[in-house]
Design an enzyme around this catalytic site. Structure first.
Site, mmCIF file in Angstrom:
data_model
loop_
_atom_site.group_PDB
_atom_site.id
_atom_site.type_symbol
_atom_site.label_atom_id
_atom_site.label_comp_id
_atom_site.label_asym_id
_atom_site.label_seq_id
_atom_site.Cartn_x
_atom_site.Cartn_y
_atom_site.Cartn_z
ATOM 1 N N ASP A 79 43.230 9.769 -21.016
ATOM 2 C CA ASP A 79 42.242 10.843 -21.169
ATOM 3 C C ASP A 79 42.162 11.729 -19.948
ATOM 4 O O ASP A 79 42.526 11.346 -18.835
ATOM 5 C CB ASP A 79 40.865 10.264 -21.484
ATOM 6 C CG ASP A 79 40.337 9.352 -20.382
ATOM 7 O OD1 ASP A 79 41.109 8.498 -19.915
ATOM 8 O OD2 ASP A 79 39.165 9.508 -19.983
ATOM 9 N N GLU A 146 39.140 6.469 -19.324
ATOM 10 C CA GLU A 146 38.897 6.123 -17.921
ATOM 11 C C GLU A 146 37.839 7.023 -17.312
ATOM 12 O O GLU A 146 37.001 6.574 -16.512
ATOM 13 C CB GLU A 146 40.218 6.250 -17.143
ATOM 14 C CG GLU A 146 40.148 5.759 -15.701
ATOM 15 C CD GLU A 146 39.789 6.841 -14.683
ATOM 16 O OE1 GLU A 146 39.575 6.505 -13.507
ATOM 17 O OE2 GLU A 146 39.693 8.028 -15.082
#
Length: 481
Positions: A79, A146
């Protein structure tokens, strides 16, 4: 998508980076990018797993001559932080990025680039794709979400992972080996509010033009937090030009320092509010003379109408919270000079019909101080009649005095760069702490190519640095036997 990066070296790495950039992959929107990684593994006949949280693990067997070598783990996350420049109309939920290469740097027009951490995924895929790569068994851990609390790493079941030497590819400064990081959490404070209907002139009071940035790496740069400034400004406005509060809003990520915030007010004395805005613009530019030269405060009159404003009691509680809540650096390390030990960042401020929410990113390399700071937010919020939820708590990554992996990486670095790498701890979260808990005995180092102003629409990545780090990683793998 056109191949903007097709001529750049290393071609394989930039090929995969451009592929990744064409797939929307903001935090919480990782299904398609996980699909892409999973399909890559299938197409290449590689052992792999994918879980319900979009974590993907891909394994490449050892090359000939490396069968008896210890496996090497490579790790990064899927991400990216989705931030946009003012006026950018791109829908980052559904559209890919508009990549640009200019003067040796890659960036995305109008948005964050996602080099954090798309370049890690691109490097891993390029290594997995390379035939006859001289390397031990590679175990690539590609986690999800994350940037919003390491949610993927928290639930990861590393069943395919046998290695205990890990290179994390989630750093942004070439030549720096990160060997320790802060732990953290996301603390959400919610203050209930009551409203009443009042008729009057509505206005928008806006603070803009701030630099913003990463709430860990750049928390020590002296940059202003637009949400915190807005609290001060609205409190002053309510005294200088009596007005009623309708809403407050600023920031979109708890791990990014807000660079813009707005208040909607009901105010009949527009000239007084404009004078206040001009005075405060000068005052705040003086306060943040080095860090925020482009800070602006504007007043935009809207319609005269009946609207639901906060009751005076509700407005006072909300503004009390904004004026009294801690923010920014809270403690510096006593053992590592220059390292921020404990901080927090008010990253998101929103107003709903019945509540105002404040979302904080809390960080500390000392667990007890992280707990203390979270408790301070709880106590203040509860005293003001609100509630608190804590999400995504993750541990600090503690320094390992004995590290054979670090010694090997330093040796290769000295040979390739003719200099010593910088060994440091950082005041930002890395998944190494969580993975050390899941993989006992893990020896790890975090590196990456040069990237500037991550988590902002000014994010950019050095082409030459990517090439150097790529060659460096391949040499470390070649010697890992």
């Amino acid at each position: 998508m056109s191949k903007i990066l097709g001529r750049l070296e290393p071609q394989a790495v930039f090929h995969y980076f451009e592929e990744i950039a064409g797939i929307p992959h903001g935090s919480g929107n990782t299904q398609k990018i996980a699909d892409y990684c999973e399909q890559f593994a299938k197409d290449h006949g590689l052992q792999h797993t994918r879980d319900a949280s979009d974590n993907v693990i891909i394994v490449k067997p050892a090359a000939k001559g490396y069968e008896d070598a210890a496996p090497v783990v490579l790790q990064g996350h899927l991400d990216m932080v989705c931030e946009k420049a003012p006026g950018c109309t791109k829908d980052m939920e559904t559209e890919g990025l508009d990549l640009v290469e200019e003067n040796g740097w890659v960036y995305a027009r109008g948005t964050t680039l996602g080099g954090d951490d798309g370049i890690a995924v691109a490097m891993m895929l390029a290594l997995l794709d390379e035939k006859d790569l001289p390397a031990p068994r590679l175990e690539c851990i590609i986690t999800s979400d994350e940037e919003i609390g390491m949610l993927g790493a928290a639930v990861l079941q590393p069943t395919l992972v046998t290695g205990r030497n890990m290179i994390n590819l989630d750093s942004e400064e070439e030549g720096v080996f990160t060997v320790s990081c802060a732990g953290g959490n996301r603390t959400y404070c919610r203050l209930p509010i009551r409203r009443e209907t009042v008729t009057g002139q509505t206005v928008t009071l806006r603070i803009a033009g701030l630099v913003g940035g990463h709430s860990g790496v750049e928390i020590d740069k002296g940059r202003a937090n637009a949400d915190m400034l807005l609290g001060r400004l609205v409190m002053a406005a309510r005294r200088a030009a009596p007005c009623r509060l309708i809403s407050l809003a600023g920031g979109s990520k708890d791990n990014a320092i807000p660079n813009e915030a707005t208040a909607r007010l009901l105010c009949e004395d527009i000239p007084a509010l404009e004078r206040l805005a001009a005075a405060w613009q000068g005052q705040l530019r003086h306060e943040y003379a080095q860090a925020e030269p482009d800070l602006t405060i504007t007043v935009v009159p809207n319609e005269k109408t009946a609207c639901a404003v906060l009751t005076e009691e509700s407005a006072e509680r909300v503004l009390c919270m904004l004026l009294c809540v801690p923010n920014g650096i809270q403690a510096m390390s006593g053992s590592l000079p220059g390292l921020v030990q404990t901080s927090l960042n008010l990253g998101i401020l929103t107003t709903e019909e019945d509540a105002v929410e404040l979302h904080f990113g809390v960080r500390s390399s000392v667990a007890s101080q992280k707990e203390m700071l979270t408790e301070r937010l709880k106590v203040l919020t509860h005293q003001l009649g609100g509630t608190v939820e804590v999400f995504g708590d993750y541990p600090a990554w503690e320094y390992r005095a004995e590290s054979p992996l670090r010694e090997l990486m330093c040796e290769v670095y000295r040979e390739q760069y003719g200099a010593e790498p910088k060994i440091e701890a950082i005041h930002a979260g890395l998944e190494c702490g969580l993975l050390c808990e899941k993989l006992p005995g893990l020896d790890c180092v975090s590196i990456g190519p040069e990237m500037l102003e991550i988590h902002t629409a000014r994010e950019r990545m050095s082409v030459e640095s990517v090439g150097r780090v790529w060659r460096y990683v391949r040499e470390v793998l070649r010697r890992s036997r």
